[in-house]
Scaffold this active site. Structure first.
Site, PDB file in Angstrom:
ATOM      1  N   CYS A 169     -24.564  46.172  97.182  1.00  0.00           N
ATOM      2  CA  CYS A 169     -24.186  44.757  97.271  1.00  0.00           C
ATOM      3  C   CYS A 169     -23.965  44.167  95.877  1.00  0.00           C
ATOM      4  CB  CYS A 169     -25.228  43.955  98.037  1.00  0.00           C
ATOM      5  SG  CYS A 169     -26.909  44.096  97.393  1.00  0.00           S
TER       6      CYS A 169
ATOM      7  N   HIS B  99     -31.056  41.302  97.720  1.00  0.00           N
ATOM      8  CA  HIS B  99     -29.671  41.352  98.182  1.00  0.00           C
ATOM      9  C   HIS B  99     -28.808  40.378  97.393  1.00  0.00           C
ATOM     10  CE1 HIS B  99     -26.368  42.109 100.805  1.00  0.00           C
ATOM     11  NE2 HIS B  99     -26.350  40.895 101.322  1.00  0.00           N
TER      12      HIS B  99
END
Length: 791
Positions: free
Chosen positions: A311, A743
């Site tokens: 990510c 994330h």
């Protein structure tokens, strides 16, 4: 007619070490899921699309390789018209490719212009079998990236084997304690076959290999189904309880009658199964208020799949390719891709492939593979593109970015800047990273005699400190919930952070002009401004020598004027320090700056090199180790971080400075003409010049330079125009206690069809692309801000 090429000696199955590109085209993101399918070259195993772009034929035209295997697959339809059964036990069901897809294959020959060559003729059967059963490129790279560095141990190095006997190994025999004939482990000491532990994916096992090792006190065993002719295998030491390497594996197997050259890998290794398990994790998108976010599709709204923990890459790339400079440089849908025999290994090709995938809109459509019930609230998102080749190429050789671990998005941004600049050294005017470059001017002033010295440094980003102001704890309790942590700190404005960044700080130096030891004040401001400005706010503090992320809200407006942060340069009433005067009183490169001994010892005990410790202490006023460590963490990527502290240099770009750099490259075995040209091509950057020399081994350099001629003043990057008004274009946000976990997502301002002429915030959360409802809150905790200079 029959195809004579099927009998070619060049037609051989792929070796285990070869990459087989049978998932998507190496020059675009068309794949086996497209109506025309994907052509895999049966000579070099390049993957080329067979549709309207026909990169498969382009590969044939470039290489002359005649035969390809066309692979098409269609997803089996799944009708979801009732709720799933109640879960009564926790289990992971293995789903194979055969369970999900119908796959068809056809052999074509471009040279003979045949569209359906007999797959059973010549050498084709073995080659087709090898291609279809080989680990695909992305899977191979995932396994490599997840692999630990296995080492031998005393039990593998000092292995003593019992008298030899023949083992029924090729058919895998059977467990000596049950009926299992797979997942078998051979004890290298006595030759016993025992089944392993039950494993992810439904692989059976009763742990009889472990039971034997415990009962007989035998340490080393090898998984029979994992052995390859190259000598790779799963070797496990039960005494160490670790996977190990057996440097004499072929010899130890031969002792039991197993010829390693005859082996064929028949089962997944432990590492391959771990990759499958890790990739089961999915980052779901949620909002705090529970509002449903509408997915976006079309040009510029294409998501990227999460490749394990990628990510950080996905969010960074989405921000960069939203910029006009990247689009103009790499998005050329009307042009053929660069001509190269190895497109998967060419950074130019992969950047163009990525630009086409993200910007064209060809791949941005709802993924309707799973059909939900008519009244289902499920919103179909995109399938997303898997940037596996790009990730492999930009991470290759890098200690961190070559792994599947989560990484720091800002460090990756700077790493990508360097790679792109190196790839553009032959045409520096086309380098999109030029739009990020600017000149930062450092000003030193003696606190006693007030004489000054200015130095100019080129940069492509700034890391700014964020002041830490904690609110008084309510009832004396520590913050525990996420809401408490968010309200733990008073908000600060971006302007306040920039004020701190440009404010004068004291440094302990002796003045070469007046001899005073009162010290100097040091400050840095913009001499020029970039077209695109990357800002990294430093929201962390060192607690027990560990950098801890802090959720300090930074108030950021969509536009900001940086005019007041522009340097003035030497003023008429200022007197410069003599050019030959070394601030600190030393004639050597290291200066007479005396670092704080206690702080220096603390930093060195933590593993930081001496040069970096001295530089950090000097930059932070020689006060304490904590401030120096904070500086170090924010300057790890500085190109001169490992160069000795030298406070006697003037403005960058002078002839003496070039001579020093040529000498520095000469110490690495590079000739003066090569160094001279490399430095010119790379704007004086020694690190990039070194890379340039290695990437241009046939270029002998520049012999025309006349050392007697004065060096031409170097043109500074950026612009001096005022006012310097910038507009916020995109942000990278992070959720998690550390930048190495959690994330990343990206918010990008884009024009959304049907939403008027203005720009709206768009959220890129891996493959999910939606219109952001509340970007204002995310702006406060962004990890990277990208601003663009307004005309």
């Amino acid at each position: 007619m029959a195809c004579p090429h099927v009998h070619s000696g060049d037609l051989r199955p792929p070796r285990p070490t070869q990459s087989v590109y049978r998932e998507d085209c190496t020059q675009c993101f068309d794949s086996t899921d497209d109506p025309a399918g994907l052509d895999v070259c049966l000579q070099c195993f390049n993957g080329g699309c067979a549709g309207e772009r026909n990169h498969s034929f382009l590969h044939h035209s470039t290489t002359g390789h005649p035969l390809v295997l066309n692979i098409k697959r269609t997803r089996k339809q799944v009708q979801r018209d009732e709720p799933p059964p109640k879960i009564t036990k926790l289990a992971i069901a293995a789903e194979t490719e055969e369970d999900k897809y119908e796959t068809t294959t056809t052999v074509k020959c471009y040279a003979c212009q045949l569209q359906d060559v007999d797959k059973h003729s010549g050498n084709l059967p073995a080659v087709i079998h090898g291609v279809m059963n080989a680990m695909a490129f992305s899977q191979k790279e995932e396994v490599k990236a997840w692999e630990q560095e296995f080492t031998p141990c005393e039990h593998t190095l000092c292995l003593e084997q019992h008298p030899s006997r023949q083992i029924e190994s090729q058919n895998l025999g059977g467990c000596s304690m049950c009926d299992l004939k797979e997942n078998l482990w051979l004890c290298l000491e006595c030759g016993n076959l025992g089944c392993g532990r039950a494993q992810f994916g439904g692989v059976g096992g009763n742990s009889h290999g472990l039971a034997h090792a415990t009962e007989a006190s035998h340490a080393v065993a090898v998984k029979l189904g994992s052995i390859t002719p190259e000598g790779n295998a799963d070797v496990y030491c039960y005494q160490c309880n670790e996977e190990r390497i057996d440097t004499e594996l072929a010899k130890h197997l031969a002792h039991w009658g197993i010829n390693i050259a005859d082996r064929e890998k028949t089962e997944k290794s432990l590492m391959e199964m771990q990759v499958e398990q890790n990739l089961k994790w999915d980052f779901s998108m949620t909002t705090e208020d529970g509002k449903e976010l509408s997915p976006l599709f079309g040009e510029g709204f294409t998501g990227l799949k999460n490749l394990g923990n990628s990510c950080y890459l996905n969010s960074t790339v989405q921000c960069l390719f939203a910029l006009p400079e990247f689009q103009q440089r790499y998005y050329h849908p009307e042009q053929p891709p660069p001509s190269t025999n190895l497109p998967a290994e060419d950074i130019e090709t992969q950047l163009r492939k990525l630009a086409d995938g993200i910007l064209s809109g060809r791949y941005s459509h709802p993924d309707n593979i799973v059909h939900a019930a008519p009244d289902s609230p499920e919103v179909p998102h995109q399938k997303g593109l898997a940037p596996a080749m790009f990730k492999h190429l930009v991470g290759r050789g890098h200690e961190e970015f070559s792994t599947m671990r989560q990484q720091d998005a800002f460090e990756f941004l700077l790493h990508l800047f360097k790679l792109i600049s190196i790839s553009n050294t032959s045409n520096p005017n086309e380098d999109p990273i030029r739009s990020f470059r600017f000149a930062l001017e450092q000003r030193l002033q003696c606190l006693n005699c007030k004489r000054v010295r200015y130095r100019t440094d080129e940069q492509d980003n700034i890391s700014i400190p964020v002041p830490v102001r904690r609110k008084p704890a309510s009832n004396g309790a520590d913050a525990t919930t996420d809401a408490d942590k968010k309200s733990e700190f008073d908000p600060v404005s971006l302007e306040e952070c920039l004020d701190v960044f440009t404010a004068p700080v004291g440094v302990e130096l002796s003045c070469p002009a007046c001899g005073s030891k009162a010290g100097f004040s040091k400050s840095s401001k913009f001499k020029t401004f970039p077209k695109n400005l990357a800002i990294n706010p430093l929201r962390f503090e060192v607690i027990n020598w560990v950098p801890t992320k802090l959720d300090i809200p930074v108030q950021v407006t969509d536009d900001i004027d940086l005019s007041k942060y522009k340097s003035t340069g030497l003023l008429p009433d200022e007197e410069e320090l003599p050019e030959d005067a070394d601030v600190g009183g030393s004639t050597s490169g290291s200066t007479s700056f005396v670092p704080n001994e206690a702080a220096l010892a603390q930093l060195e005990s933590m593993g930081f090199p001496l040069v970096r410790c001295e530089k950090a202490l000097h930059a932070t006023g020689n006060a304490d180790a904590e401030a120096a460590m904070t500086w170090l963490f924010s300057h790890m990527e500085d190109p001169d971080i490992d160069e000795p502290l030298n406070l006697g240099s003037g403005a960058a770009g002078g002839s003496g400075d070039d001579a020093d750099k040529i000498a520095q490259l000469g110490d690495m075995g590079i000739s003066a003409p090569q160094a001279r040209k490399a430095l010119r091509e790379c704007n004086g950057d020694v690190n990039r010049a070194l890379d340039w020399v290695f990437s241009h081994p046939d270029d002998l350099g520049d012999f025309s330079e006349d050392a007697s001629e004065p060096a031409k003043p170097k043109e500074l990057p950026g612009t001096e125009q005022l006012p310097a008004r910038f507009e916020l274009q995109s942000i990278v946000c992070h959720k998690g206690a550390s930048v190495h976990a959690g994330h990343y997502v990206a918010f990008v301002r884009k024009s959304i069809p049907g939403e008027g002429k203005g720009k709206h915030w768009t959220l890129f959360n891996d493959e999910k692309v939606v219109e952001a409802l509340d970007a204002e809150e995310m702006k406060k905790t962004a990890y990277i801000y990208l601003f663009s200079l307004l005309p």
